[in-house]
Design a protein around this motif. Structure first.
Motif, PDB file in Angstrom:
ATOM      1  N   GLY A 243      42.579  41.237  42.992  1.00  0.00           N
ATOM      2  CA  GLY A 243      43.560  40.188  42.731  1.00  0.00           C
ATOM      3  C   GLY A 243      43.624  39.797  41.267  1.00  0.00           C
ATOM      4  O   GLY A 243      42.637  39.921  40.535  1.00  0.00           O
ATOM      5  N   ALA A 244      44.789  39.304  40.857  1.00  0.00           N
ATOM      6  CA  ALA A 244      44.978  38.889  39.466  1.00  0.00           C
ATOM      7  C   ALA A 244      44.078  37.709  39.119  1.00  0.00           C
ATOM      8  O   ALA A 244      43.595  37.582  37.994  1.00  0.00           O
ATOM      9  N   GLU A 245      43.811  36.836  40.102  1.00  0.00           N
ATOM     10  CA  GLU A 245      43.004  35.645  39.836  1.00  0.00           C
ATOM     11  C   GLU A 245      41.563  36.023  39.472  1.00  0.00           C
ATOM     12  O   GLU A 245      40.962  35.442  38.569  1.00  0.00           O
ATOM     13  N   ALA A 246      41.016  37.029  40.161  1.00  0.00           N
ATOM     14  CA  ALA A 246      39.650  37.479  39.861  1.00  0.00           C
ATOM     15  C   ALA A 246      39.567  38.009  38.432  1.00  0.00           C
ATOM     16  O   ALA A 246      38.589  37.750  37.712  1.00  0.00           O
ATOM     17  N   ARG A 248      41.587  37.159  35.932  1.00  0.00           N
ATOM     18  CA  ARG A 248      41.759  36.018  35.021  1.00  0.00           C
ATOM     19  C   ARG A 248      40.440  35.258  34.857  1.00  0.00           C
ATOM     20  O   ARG A 248      40.065  34.850  33.759  1.00  0.00           O
ATOM     21  N   GLN A 249      39.726  35.070  35.976  1.00  0.00           N
ATOM     22  CA  GLN A 249      38.452  34.341  35.916  1.00  0.00           C
ATOM     23  C   GLN A 249      37.423  35.112  35.081  1.00  0.00           C
ATOM     24  O   GLN A 249      36.671  34.521  34.300  1.00  0.00           O
ATOM     25  N   LYS A 263      45.885  42.518  26.400  1.00  0.00           N
ATOM     26  CA  LYS A 263      46.444  42.070  27.691  1.00  0.00           C
ATOM     27  C   LYS A 263      47.456  43.075  28.221  1.00  0.00           C
ATOM     28  O   LYS A 263      47.475  43.381  29.422  1.00  0.00           O
ATOM     29  N   ASN A 267      47.003  45.326  31.701  1.00  0.00           N
ATOM     30  CA  ASN A 267      48.012  45.343  32.777  1.00  0.00           C
ATOM     31  C   ASN A 267      48.406  46.768  33.145  1.00  0.00           C
ATOM     32  O   ASN A 267      48.553  47.101  34.320  1.00  0.00           O
ATOM     33  N   THR A 304      34.855  44.897  41.668  1.00  0.00           N
ATOM     34  CA  THR A 304      35.452  43.882  42.540  1.00  0.00           C
ATOM     35  C   THR A 304      36.093  44.522  43.773  1.00  0.00           C
ATOM     36  O   THR A 304      36.101  43.951  44.859  1.00  0.00           O
TER      37      THR A 304
END
Length: 682
Positions: A243-246, A248-249, A263, A267, A304
């Motif tokens: 996921g993108a959130e993982a 970002r964290q 960045k 991507n 991940t």
């Protein structure tokens, strides 16, 4: 019969001896001979004096107005001199060492002369001459010039190719699909081959060359693009669910903010990793552009998603440095990082191998040791190779085969000009980091002579007094009688005497791994203020406090190597410097120094390096895969190369590419090529 099935012996006038000499030039069949293109042309078209430019080679015609005068000078040297009327102007014509022409140069006779024109003196120094009253002549034509040798002369090869066209020209087959010929307004292959060997004029010759250059580049790109399309169809890769959130964290835990360029590249990589196809991406960036951080994000993504990651690097010093860096980056996320190198004890190796096989080690950093038969992964999802041109194709593919079609990310700090990226890496997606990390200052570069060494030593003192550190690079380890260059061991002693209050470190390839580690650790902790080294520090070594890079006998290094060495400094907040100590005797050596002081942009350095060395030697290895084209020139034909690539990619993506009868000739060419035999290529 096809042209590639007809021996050159079938051509009238080709004897058994001439056949053997043609073989030495790679010419075995009639097809080979017709594709033996000229590398330049001699223009024998007759010009008026009004068109003749001073200092250039021209062909002019006139009438001899006086018998030639012969004079001799030196040992066996001679000079012929006569006056020739050209366009109503008396021209002085001179022949050197052509005394045998004296009786032919008689008043009243017409003559055609080719040579260097001097406008101010109204004089031509004649290289070639002929007389129209003798019949056949070259004058008025553009003549091809071929690579020849032995008893193969220009006139013989021209005559033989003309004979081959007469006998077999009608058998020349079209290669390109009609749609592409029409799209680009190209002439037919049969016509282009005839004209490139016997151009009627410059315009037609240029059109013929354009057609054949496009064909050459298109067929090369077609192989790369067809391979790429087939690979993606046949090989089911791993789909990384992350996921993108993982991401970002994880990025938020990094000690610095990613640049916009980083960045963008992250991507591109994540899109590839999430797809079911096999990622095969090249990440290129200038020294210090932050490739390792991008690789770390990709490795985090594979962990991940439940897989393991591997990072293979060329040297133990670099492996240990990456290991320490990744340990710090992954500590907040609780990711287990391992190290595997050849010099580790057997016990440590066994522990690491067991951890890998059980999946306890999630990311492994290592040298060639990673490709040993004893290395087994539980689930390898991503392979990253750093400084890929230092590994052979087989070494890279062995590591990849330790997983079930893992994604592949290849990194290089040797910026690649667009022409090479399209040719050598045409089967890979290319991501480019072209932005410096925030806060990095440009490195100031100076070129000085050996006579200024005392001033350079003063510069070292200035920087070390400020608490900074310096590298001092030498091309050799020990003294050599063959090369008069400074060596690391002698320089180490010399600097110890010059700076008795400083700790001077030493690092070279013949030291044991433990000695190298101790030397680098001492420099990294600022226990040694100056490090005398060979090029083992060229790649990856990262000491932010080092602000001065001094390179002794700098003309002996290639441009890309000099740029890599320069990139070892400028990694902290302080202003950094690179000093090149050199007294180059060659023009190339002087040009290298000039380039280094003019720019610190790796892509510009790479472009100039390509100009100086040529594509074949760009990577210092023949593994680069850059072909030598018969007609195409990667500098001047870049636009054609890009068009050919786009056309080939569009064609091979078509569902009916392998079945369309209109593409049968291209399908046959690809099936004959060994590109599609055996294992997948890297």
């Amino acid at each position: 019969m096809k042209l590639d099935e007809l021996s050159v012996r079938q051509i009238k006038g080709v004897s058994a001896q001439k056949e053997q000499e043609l073989h030495a030039f790679g010419v075995h069949t009639v097809a080979d001979l017709l594709d033996y293109f000229p590398f330049r042309y001699e223009d024998y078209r007759i010009r008026g004096l009004g068109e003749a430019k001073d200092g250039e080679k021209v062909t002019i015609q006139g009438k001899i107005m006086s018998d030639a005068l012969l004079s001799r000078f030196g040992k066996g040297k001679s000079r012929l001199n006569c006056r020739v009327a050209v366009d109503g102007v008396l021209v002085n014509a001179i022949w050197f060492n052509r005394h045998f022409l004296k009786d032919s140069l008689t008043a009243g006779r017409e003559i055609v002369m080719t040579g260097k024109w001097e406008q101010r003196r109204l004089q031509i120094t004649v290289a070639e001459s002929e007389f129209p009253d003798r019949g056949a002549s070259r004058s008025g034509s553009v003549q091809p010039v071929y690579s020849v040798g032995g008893s193969l002369t220009q006139s013989w090869i021209r005559k033989t190719i003309h004979q081959a066209l007469t006998q077999y020209g009608s058998l020349i087959e079209e290669v390109l699909p009609f749609a592409l010929i029409e799209k680009h307004g190209l002439m037919a292959r049969k016509e282009a081959v005839a004209i490139v060997h016997q151009p009627e004029n410059a315009e037609r010759g240029q059109a013929a060359r354009r057609r054949l250059v496009y064909e050459e580049l298109f067929l090369f790109q077609l192989k790369l693009q067809a391979y790429r399309a087939l690979t993606r169809q046949k090989v089911q890769g791993l789909s990384h669910v992350v996921g993108a959130e993982a991401i970002r964290q994880f990025a938020a835990t990094l000690p610095f903010e990613l640049t916009d360029s980083q960045k963008k590249v992250v991507n591109e990589i994540l899109i590839d990793m999430r797809s079911s196809g096999c990622m095969n991406r090249l990440l290129q960036g200038d020294v210090g552009a932050g490739k390792t951080v991008v690789a770390a994000v990709a490795l985090f993504a594979t962990v991940t998603a439940g897989y393991q990651g591997a990072l293979m690097v060329p040297t133990e010093i670099l492996a240990e440095q990456h290991y320490r860096s990744l340990q710090k980056l992954f500590a907040p996320a609780g990711v287990e990082v391992g190290l595997l190198t050849g010099s580790m004890t057997e016990r440590r190796k066994r522990d690491v191998l067991a951890g890998l096989q059980m999946g306890l080690i999630q990311i492994i950093v290592g040298t060639h040791a990673l490709i040993q038969d004893t290395v087994h992964f539980q689930s390898l999802g991503l392979v990253v190779t750093d400084e890929q041109h230092r590994f052979g194709v087989n070494q890279r593919s062995v590591l990849r085969r330790k997983g079930l079609n893992p994604d592949v990310l290849t990194m290089t700090a040797t910026p690649i000009p667009r022409t090479l990226a399209i040719t050598a890496f045409g089967d890979m997606d290319v991501s480019t980091l072209n932005e410096r990390p925030k806060g990095r200052k440009p490195i100031k570069t100076y070129w000085v002579k050996h006579s200024m060494l005392d001033r350079v030593l003063g510069f070292i003192r200035q920087e070390t007094d400020l608490g900074r550190q310096a590298y001092f690079i030498c091309p050799l380890i020990e003294e050599s009688e063959k090369l008069d260059v400074q060596n690391a061991i002698d320089l180490h002693i010399q600097l110890q005497q010059a700076f008795p209050d400083l700790k001077i470190g030493l690092l070279h390839g013949r030291m044991t791994p433990a000695e190298k580690d101790a030397s680098m650790d001492a420099f990294g902790r600022n226990e040694a203020q100056v490090l005398v080294a060979t090029t083992v520090v060229e790649v990856g070594v990262d000491v932010p406090n080092a602000t001065l890079m001094i390179i002794m006998d700098a003309e002996r290094f290639g441009l890309s190597q000099l740029h890599q060495l320069r990139g070892r400094v400028g990694r902290g907040e302080h202003q950094s410097y690179c000093v090149l100590i050199a007294d180059p005797k060659s023009e190339v050596g002087r040009e290298r120094m000039k380039v280094m002081t003019e720019t610190d942009d790796g892509f510009e350095v790479a472009r100039r390096d390509l100009d100086l060395r040529g594509p074949g030697d760009f990577f210092g290895t023949k593994q680069s895969g850059v072909p030598e084209f018969k007609l195409a020139n990667l500098d001047t034909d870049l636009a054609v190369l890009e068009q050919a690539r786009d056309d080939a990619a569009e064609l091979t993506r078509r569902e009916d590419f392998w079945t369309d009868p209109a593409l049968a000739r291209l399908q046959g060419i690809l099936r004959q090529d060994q590109l599609f035999e055996g294992d997948l290529l890297d």
